[in-house]
Scaffold this motif. Structure first.
Motif, short mmCIF file in Angstrom:
data_model
loop_
_atom_site.label_atom_id
_atom_site.label_comp_id
_atom_site.label_asym_id
_atom_site.label_seq_id
_atom_site.Cartn_x
_atom_site.Cartn_y
_atom_site.Cartn_z
N ALA A 149 -1.51 -18.96 6.98
CA ALA A 149 -1.91 -18.93 8.38
C ALA A 149 -1.68 -20.30 9.03
N VAL A 152 -6.83 -9.85 5.84
CA VAL A 152 -7.35 -10.98 5.07
C VAL A 152 -6.29 -11.48 4.09
N LEU A 153 -5.98 -12.75 4.19
CA LEU A 153 -5.05 -13.40 3.26
C LEU A 153 -5.86 -14.03 2.13
N ILE A 170 -9.33 -20.26 14.03
CA ILE A 170 -8.20 -19.40 14.37
C ILE A 170 -7.92 -18.40 13.26
N SER A 171 -7.70 -17.15 13.67
CA SER A 171 -7.21 -16.10 12.79
C SER A 171 -5.80 -15.73 13.23
N GLY A 228 -5.84 -17.07 1.36
CA GLY A 228 -6.31 -18.39 1.79
C GLY A 228 -5.72 -18.70 3.15
N GLY A 229 -6.12 -19.83 3.71
CA GLY A 229 -5.68 -20.18 5.05
C GLY A 229 -4.29 -20.82 5.11
N THR A 237 -9.32 -18.98 9.55
CA THR A 237 -10.26 -18.00 9.00
C THR A 237 -10.05 -16.64 9.67
N1 ADE Z 1 -7.50 -16.83 5.93
C1 ADE Z 1 -7.52 -15.62 5.34
N2 ADE Z 1 -7.08 -14.67 6.16
C2 ADE Z 1 -6.76 -15.29 7.35
C3 ADE Z 1 -6.27 -14.85 8.59
N3 ADE Z 1 -6.00 -13.56 8.84
N4 ADE Z 1 -6.08 -15.78 9.55
C4 ADE Z 1 -6.37 -17.07 9.32
N5 ADE Z 1 -6.84 -17.54 8.18
C5 ADE Z 1 -7.05 -16.67 7.18
#
Ligand code: ADE
Length: 225
Positions: free
Chosen positions: A143, A136-137, A130-131, A139-140, A87
């Motif tokens: 990542a 911002v993507l 964890i980011s 979805g995860g 996230t």
């Molecule tokens: N989901 C969306 N953006 C993300 C990010 N920057 N890191 C991790 N999960 C994500």
């Protein structure tokens, strides 16, 4: 090590985690990876996995039931060191976290989509958020692939050169020095003489100095920590 990835888009992992060094790690039996489709676990007759946010606002929220059932099933089968939620509002991923996670036996990685998962999943199952950076993507998944790659390459035996993971950028808070290969002269672009000198002590000293200079220029924050 075993990594269970929980996602609405398991096909997104074909490629990043099924090629090259990641593929070899799996083939050698050094890591097991499973991609679970959260939609397979929904009890909704229309296979719904999301719903409107209480309180209103744009964007859908991933519902508790399919995720909870899937996590409960996996936890019933083995003990997990971590349930990680990808996230943008999690802690920033860095080498130190990859190092720690590479010592795990079993981890679950949950990928959010839309507005993310119902907070109660985070409160009751997730042990680490964890980011991979301040952006911002959609979805995860990407990542989760990044985090998995960074962890898996640290597992002993995964990299062919055992020492190379130790000399990475960030492993000692310095960026890596520049690297060169043949030819020593490409149309007049020459490799620094010291690297051809055969004097290992001088080469090591040069690399250290280059690493420091690069870090000072590009990432001075690393030197302050
Ligand atoms: N989901 C969306 N953006 C993300 C990010 N920057 N890191 C991790 N999960 C994500």
């Amino acid at each position: 090590m075993r990594i269970d990835i929980l996602t609405l888009f398991p096909e997104m992992f074909e490629g990043p985690l099924t090629q090259s060094i990641m593929k070899r790690a799996v083939d050698k039996g050094l890591v097991e990876m499973y991609f679970h489709d959260i939609r397979d676990y929904t009890l909704d007759k229309h296979k719904k996995v999301d719903d409107y946010a209480f309180g209103g606002g744009a964007g859908m929220v991933m519902t508790i039931q399919p995720i909870a059932d899937l996590i409960e099933k996996l936890k019933g089968e083995r003990k997990y060191d971590h349930v990680i939620y990808m996230t943008p509002d999690g802690q920033r991923f860095e080498q130190r976290i990859a190092n720690t996670l590479s010592l795990s036996e079993n981890i679950i990685i949950l990928c959010g989509h839309y507005k993310g998962v119902d907070q109660r999943i985070r409160d009751n199952y997730v042990t680490m958020e964890i980011s991979i950076g301040d952006y911002v993507l959609t979805g995860g998944e990407l990542a989760a692939a990044v985090v998995s790659d960074a962890i898996i390459r640290l597992i002993p035996g995964v990299m062919s050169d055992e020492t190379s993971a130790l000399t990475d950028s960030f492993q000692d808070d310095l960026l890596s020095p520049p690297v060169y290969t043949r030819p020593a002269d490409y149309n007049g672009w020459k490799v620094p003489d010291v690297l051809l000198s055969g004097n290992q002590a001088m080469i090591d000293q040069w690399r250290e100095q280059q690493a420091y200079e690069r870090t000072r220029k590009i990432r001075p924050d690393l030197l302050e920590e």
